[in-house]
Motif scaffolding. Structure first.
Motif, PDB file in Angstrom:
ATOM      1  N   SER A   1      -3.028  -5.592   5.617  1.00  0.00           N
ATOM      2  CA  SER A   1      -3.497  -4.219   5.778  1.00  0.00           C
ATOM      3  C   SER A   1      -4.458  -3.827   4.666  1.00  0.00           C
TER       4      SER A   1
ATOM      5  N   SER B   1      -0.749  10.842   2.286  1.00  0.00           N
ATOM      6  CA  SER B   1      -0.775  12.012   3.154  1.00  0.00           C
ATOM      7  C   SER B   1      -1.549  13.086   2.404  1.00  0.00           C
TER       8      SER B   1
ATOM      9  N   ASN C   1       3.066  10.877  -1.052  1.00  0.00           N
ATOM     10  CA  ASN C   1       3.503   9.572  -0.576  1.00  0.00           C
ATOM     11  C   ASN C   1       5.020   9.463  -0.705  1.00  0.00           C
TER      12      ASN C   1
ATOM     13  N   LEU D   1      -6.588  -0.292   3.406  1.00  0.00           N
ATOM     14  CA  LEU D   1      -6.731   1.152   3.557  1.00  0.00           C
ATOM     15  C   LEU D   1      -8.152   1.556   3.178  1.00  0.00           C
TER      16      LEU D   1
ATOM     17  N   TYR E   1      -8.028   5.609   6.965  1.00  0.00           N
ATOM     18  CA  TYR E   1      -7.596   4.788   8.093  1.00  0.00           C
ATOM     19  C   TYR E   1      -7.184   3.408   7.598  1.00  0.00           C
ATOM     20  N   ASN E   2      -6.368   2.743   8.408  1.00  0.00           N
ATOM     21  CA  ASN E   2      -5.849   1.423   8.057  1.00  0.00           C
ATOM     22  C   ASN E   2      -6.369   0.390   9.043  1.00  0.00           C
TER      23      ASN E   2
ATOM     24  N   VAL F   1      -4.626   7.257   9.230  1.00  0.00           N
ATOM     25  CA  VAL F   1      -3.423   7.477   8.424  1.00  0.00           C
ATOM     26  C   VAL F   1      -3.245   8.953   8.108  1.00  0.00           C
ATOM     27  N   SER F   2      -4.331   9.608   7.646  1.00  0.00           N
ATOM     28  CA  SER F   2      -4.235  11.018   7.269  1.00  0.00           C
ATOM     29  C   SER F   2      -5.625  11.630   7.279  1.00  0.00           C
TER      30      SER F   2
ATOM     31  N   ARG G   1      -7.418   0.317  -0.855  1.00  0.00           N
ATOM     32  CA  ARG G   1      -6.272  -0.554  -1.154  1.00  0.00           C
ATOM     33  C   ARG G   1      -6.266  -1.723  -0.181  1.00  0.00           C
TER      34      ARG G   1
ATOM     35  N   ILE H   1       0.847  -1.199   0.000  1.00  0.00           N
ATOM     36  CA  ILE H   1       0.000   0.000   0.000  1.00  0.00           C
ATOM     37  C   ILE H   1       0.877   1.242   0.000  1.00  0.00           C
TER      38      ILE H   1
ATOM     39  N   TRP I   1       7.947   6.624  -0.988  1.00  0.00           N
ATOM     40  CA  TRP I   1       7.925   5.236  -1.464  1.00  0.00           C
ATOM     41  C   TRP I   1       9.344   4.689  -1.650  1.00  0.00           C
TER      42      TRP I   1
ATOM     43  N   TYR J   1       0.810   4.465   1.248  1.00  0.00           N
ATOM     44  CA  TYR J   1      -0.016   5.194   2.218  1.00  0.00           C
ATOM     45  C   TYR J   1      -0.038   6.690   1.917  1.00  0.00           C
TER      46      TYR J   1
END
Length: 700
Positions: free
Chosen positions: A408, A82, A90, A410, A399-400, A388-389, A424, A78, A92, A80
């Protein structure tokens, strides 16, 4: 192991440990505290060579390493998000970008699943161009336009970092912009042309913990040395910092002074003056939304006619605070089985993360007609939930969700509409067929019930014991909750083994009371809790002492260090990563002074008396029968000094104990600076565990 044998081992071990192994001030290995000293590094390299030859020779090492590398560098992880200004950002890393890329995409493209990422900064290319071992240390962007950012770049993963201003539109560092040399600096945007800054100015400008104790305002275009001093803390404080917090379009300048790790003095800074916010020293500001200041309480508090209980989330209006007459009211009070573990804000809502018997929940709060209204969000059950953001221009947030056997996922959600959708999901990294998760309890030495999670083969019968890895942390109010790990699953669980996560005291699984129960003179409770879980696993016939291993990092490294020196007969494998171990000198090494609120002050004879009882370095004995412990650390860890592990290993070797050691030359407090190093260290650890704890791939 029977209870009778367990008690016998305890008393025999206790008889050994009452005899001091080393005088408190007799330390022959101080030279190993010279982090990059020629002699110390030569010693570390020699230990690396010896230990790596042993670990890499294990028949599983190559396959474990290859699989771990595939997992940590896979493209189907994922990315993740912002949220900034309605766009997705992100950072990565993958096999092509081991140092990482910072990139952006539109929210719409991100929702669709395969966005065309726009790369903002390639850290691999930057490191090569500047001939520096850069590791990403985050970015702080200027609200509300998000056009300029302060980017942190660390050499080798240390906490100390270089700070440089970056133009987000031109995709380049700003010539003659804000720039700070390598230090544990604090820098925060105020407006287009000024920042709060704290750094190493020399002349006693740092605390004894190594963090800034001055807050200055630095105007653009002026030398940093001319930045205006607006606040100065004490030398023995942990840190002082300045920050601008926004409530929609309204800015509030705050100065935060931390006399101790768990105490803070908050000040509003306006019109060139500081105004103290009258809340308890151990309370924490959690945000500002809709003109309401949010405060988390760590202890009971009576103010005016109100009595608030420990763990509560309360609020007061900024208007009343500015008038010097704040009136507080309750937002949320956790029950005895709950803990508040996160507070986030959107444009109009508060999002509160709650643990209920160590299971994640999410609540939203809105202010309506002068009162707080609560709603529980319909999030997945029986797992860990993390925000998460959040978006400051809407009530959207991400949220995760995860669990031991659930990869996980998302979710994008709307706090106002209680709607959410999966965005995701990571694929399964190991086969969960035949595996089950249970939550059990052990009874600690003082009778307290300690919950723990166990992941094991379904239908495992009493007496069908398996190699078992037990993990825990137990400090700083950090909660350990269910999580999905492809590496644990593929390297350990798939091979028929058992994984256990213990929720011992010192953590935050049941709020401040759970943490405070193991502070300072009560630290032994955390060690007793881990021992209780270990003994419970043996009593239940899940494992044996010969098949049981423990693992912990940082404070968790201290935890397993104390436990194996107290109860060496109970474990056959110990993994102690980036650990604290010399508790006589921990406060003199790097950031150690900041943790005295957790452990105590070794220079105080009364406090050293109880620290001395468990300090692993001071409780080693030549005639004890220790398992073959594996210590890992990093030369570039500038938070927990590598000398803790170095000195422990040197002392154990001097006594004739068999021990393994690996020091990564870079990596910071996380132990690894990039994904390749993470995979390599994981392969070393699981090769060690398989070799020690039995099964067809055990070492002779």
């Amino acid at each position: 192991m029977s209870k009778r044998l367990s008690l016998l081992f305890f008393f025999l071990t206790a008889m050994i440990l009452v005899l001091p192994a080393m005088a408190d001030n007799d330390d022959p290995y101080l030279w190993l505290e010279d982090v990059e000293g020629e002699q110390a590094l030569a010693w570390a390299e020699k230990q690396n060579e010896r230990s790596l030859a042993y670990l890499e020779a294990h028949p599983l090492f190559d396959s474990l390493h290859e699989r771990a590398l595939q997992i940590v560098t896979s493209d189907d992880r994922i990315a993740y998000p912002s949220l900034m200004g309605g766009a997705i950002y992100n950072f990565w890393r993958d096999s092509q970008h081991v140092r990482g890329i910072w990139r952006t995409a539109t929210l719409e493209a991100y929702r669709e699943g395969d966005p065309e990422w726009d790369v903002i900064l390639d850290v691999d290319k930057l490191a090569k161009a500047e001939d520096e071992n850069w590791v990403w240390a985050g970015a702080s962007c200027r609200y509300p336009d998000y056009d300029r950012c302060i980017i942190g770049l660390s050499r080798g993963g240390a906490d100390a970092a270089v700070r440089r201003e970056f133009d987000l539109e031109k995709r380049e560092f700003v010539k003659d912009g804000y720039w700070l040399p390598e230090a544990k600096s604090r820098i925060s945007w105020r407006d287009r042309d000024s920042v709060f800054v704290g750094t190493d100015w020399g002349d006693d400008s740092l605390t004894t913990s190594g963090y800034p104790r001055q807050v200055r305002i630095w105007e653009r275009g002026t030398p940093v040395q001319e930045a205006k001093l607006v606040f100065e803390g004490e030398r023995d404080d942990v840190a002082v910092t300045g920050v601008r917090v926004w409530d929609s379009e309204t800015p509030h300048d705050l100065i935060v002074r931390s006399p101790g790790f768990f105490t803070r003095h908050y000040y509003l800074y306006r019109d060139g003056e500081t105004h103290h916010i009258p809340i308890p020293d151990d309370a924490a500001l959690a945000g500002i939304v809709g003109g309401q200041l949010l405060v988390e309480l760590k202890s009971d508090w009576k103010t005016g006619s109100h009595q608030f209980a420990q763990g509560a989330l309360i609020s007061t209006s900024m208007e009343s605070l500015n008038k010097g007459k704040p009136e507080f009211e309750l937002v949320y009070q956790p029950t005895v089985s709950q803990a508040l573990v996160g507070v986030s804000t959107t444009e109009n809502r508060i999002i509160v993360g709650v643990l209920e018997n160590v299971i994640g929940r999410l609540y939203t709060f809105r202010r309506e007609e002068g009162e707080w209204k609560r709603e529980r969000l319909a999030v997945p059950d029986m797992g860990t939930i993390n925000v998460v953001s959040t978006d400051d221009k809407s009530d959207r947030f991400f949220y995760n969700y995860t669990g031991f056997l659930t990869p996980s996922t998302l979710y994008e959600a709307d706090a106002a509409a209680d709607s959410h959708q999966s965005i995701r999901s990571e694929p399964e990294r190991f086969s969960k067929e035949g595996l089950v998760v249970e939550q059990l309890e052990a009874r600690s030495a003082d009778g307290t019930r300690i919950p723990y999670f166990i992941v094991k083969p379904d239908g495992l019968k009493e007496g069908d014991t398996r190699p078992t890895l037990l993990g825990a942390y137990g400090g700083f109010e950090v909660s350990r909750t269910p999580f999905y790990s492809g590496i644990i699953g593929s390297s350990w669980l798939e091979k028929g083994n058992v994984y256990v996560l213990a929720n011992i005291r010192g953590g935050g699984e049941f709020g401040p009371r759970w943490h405070q129960a193991a502070l300072k003179e009560n630290r032994q409770r955390a060690f007793d809790d881990l021992v209780a879980v270990a003994e419970d696993l043996v009593e239940r016939g899940i494992t044996t002492a010969e098949q049981l291993g423990i693992q912990g990092g940082s404070n968790g490294g201290l935890l397993v260090g104390a436990v194996f020196t107290q109860r060496p007969e109970l474990f056959n494998a110990v993994v102690s990563q980036v650990p604290l171990l010399d508790m006589k000198r921990y406060h003199k090494l790097l950031a150690g002074a900041s943790w005295m609120a957790e452990y105590g002050n070794p220079d105080d004879p009364n406090e050293w008396a109880f620290i001395r009882e468990y300090s692993p370095y001071h409780n080693l004995h030549e005639d004890a029968d220790y398992p073959k412990v594996f210590f890992t650390t990093s030369t570039r860890d500038d938070r927990v000094h590598p000398a803790h592990a170095r000195k422990m290993v040197a002392r154990m070797m001097e006594m004739g104990h068999d021990v393994l050691y690996y020091e990564n030359i870079e990596g910071g407090h996380g132990g690894a600076a990039n994904l390749k190093q993470q995979a390599y260290i994981a392969a070393l650890i699981y090769s060690y565990l398989h070799g020690r704890l039995g099964g067809e791939n055990a070492a002779p």
